[in-house]
Design a protein around this motif. Sequence first.
Motif, short mmCIF file in Angstrom:
data_model
loop_
_atom_site.label_atom_id
_atom_site.label_comp_id
_atom_site.label_asym_id
_atom_site.label_seq_id
_atom_site.Cartn_x
_atom_site.Cartn_y
_atom_site.Cartn_z
N UNK A 84 0.83 -1.20 0.00
CA UNK A 84 0.00 0.00 0.00
C UNK A 84 0.87 1.25 0.00
N UNK A 85 0.41 2.26 -0.73
CA UNK A 85 1.09 3.55 -0.74
C UNK A 85 0.61 4.35 0.47
N UNK A 86 1.49 4.55 1.45
CA UNK A 86 1.06 5.22 2.68
C UNK A 86 1.02 6.73 2.48
N UNK A 87 0.19 7.37 3.28
CA UNK A 87 0.05 8.83 3.23
C UNK A 87 0.73 9.42 4.46
N UNK A 88 1.66 10.33 4.25
CA UNK A 88 2.38 10.97 5.35
C UNK A 88 2.24 12.47 5.20
N UNK A 89 1.68 13.12 6.22
CA UNK A 89 1.50 14.57 6.16
C UNK A 89 1.57 15.15 7.56
N UNK A 90 1.79 16.46 7.62
CA UNK A 90 1.85 17.14 8.91
C UNK A 90 0.50 17.03 9.59
N UNK A 91 0.52 16.60 10.86
CA UNK A 91 -0.72 16.51 11.63
C UNK A 91 -1.32 17.88 11.85
N UNK A 92 -0.46 18.88 11.96
CA UNK A 92 -0.94 20.25 12.20
C UNK A 92 -1.43 20.86 10.90
N UNK A 126 -20.17 19.28 15.72
CA UNK A 126 -20.03 20.73 15.88
C UNK A 126 -19.38 21.40 14.67
N UNK A 127 -18.84 20.61 13.76
CA UNK A 127 -18.22 21.19 12.58
C UNK A 127 -17.06 20.36 12.09
N UNK A 128 -16.52 20.70 10.91
CA UNK A 128 -15.42 19.93 10.32
C UNK A 128 -14.11 20.11 11.09
N UNK A 129 -13.31 19.05 11.11
CA UNK A 129 -12.02 19.08 11.77
C UNK A 129 -10.94 19.63 10.83
N UNK A 130 -9.97 20.32 11.41
CA UNK A 130 -8.79 20.73 10.65
C UNK A 130 -7.78 19.60 10.58
N UNK A 152 -11.87 23.78 11.87
CA UNK A 152 -11.46 24.67 10.79
C UNK A 152 -11.86 26.12 11.03
N UNK A 153 -12.66 26.36 12.09
CA UNK A 153 -13.15 27.71 12.32
C UNK A 153 -13.46 27.88 13.81
N UNK A 212 -12.95 18.70 4.92
CA UNK A 212 -12.77 18.38 6.33
C UNK A 212 -12.05 17.06 6.47
N UNK A 213 -11.13 17.02 7.42
CA UNK A 213 -10.40 15.79 7.70
C UNK A 213 -11.12 15.04 8.80
N UNK A 214 -11.50 13.82 8.55
CA UNK A 214 -12.20 13.02 9.53
C UNK A 214 -11.34 11.83 9.91
#
Length: 225
Positions: A84-92, A126-130, A152-153, A212-214
Amino acid sequence: MNRVNQQEADQNPEATLYIGNLDENVTEAILYELMLQAGPIVHINLPKDRVSQTHQGYGFVEYKTEADANYAASIMNQIWLFGKSIRVSKSASDKQNGFEIGATLFVGSLDPLVDESTLQQTFSVFGPFAKPPRISRDTDGSSKGYGFVSFTDFEHSDRALESMDKQYLMNQQITVTYAFKHDGKGGRHGDETERLLALQAKKNQYIVPQQAIQAPPPGATSRRG
């Protein structure tokens, strides 16, 4: 700094990576050996389903420095692991075009059974996550009793704080407040200056709307869109 303040400040989201699309055969030991090639690791966590005790297809790796995390994200993203091609990104990921929104909440007094999926299910109304909700854990993977939820807000984070502070989650009363900033000055997110900057950034279109990141549901894996 008291114990609660230290809890809120001991995590460094700028040095933390989100690792997604992980195969079920990936263990913390395997992920540690892989990510260690980019630099010294402070903590690694693969959230597990409470019943099956299998990881949920994603995890978090915290490095000692932001530079190490940036380097790891640049060389590890989309590499193949167990087919599998893994996804690596900044958590922030609440930094968009160099601007930090700051709508991050500290959720304390959590029952040990509360995991990332529980936070996701509880706060997503309550709303979408960042970025995906995160539980702070000891080296053995056990919960430290607190976590972080980023929206996100400020409208969404304010609503979550007002609705959930002093409420019960898994029969235990939780505390919800704005998390401390990582500038070493002891200030919390959500102050007037931060809100004014966020409002001005929106007017100037510095903040680009994003999907939104879930946090993935139990047993699911993260997929690239």
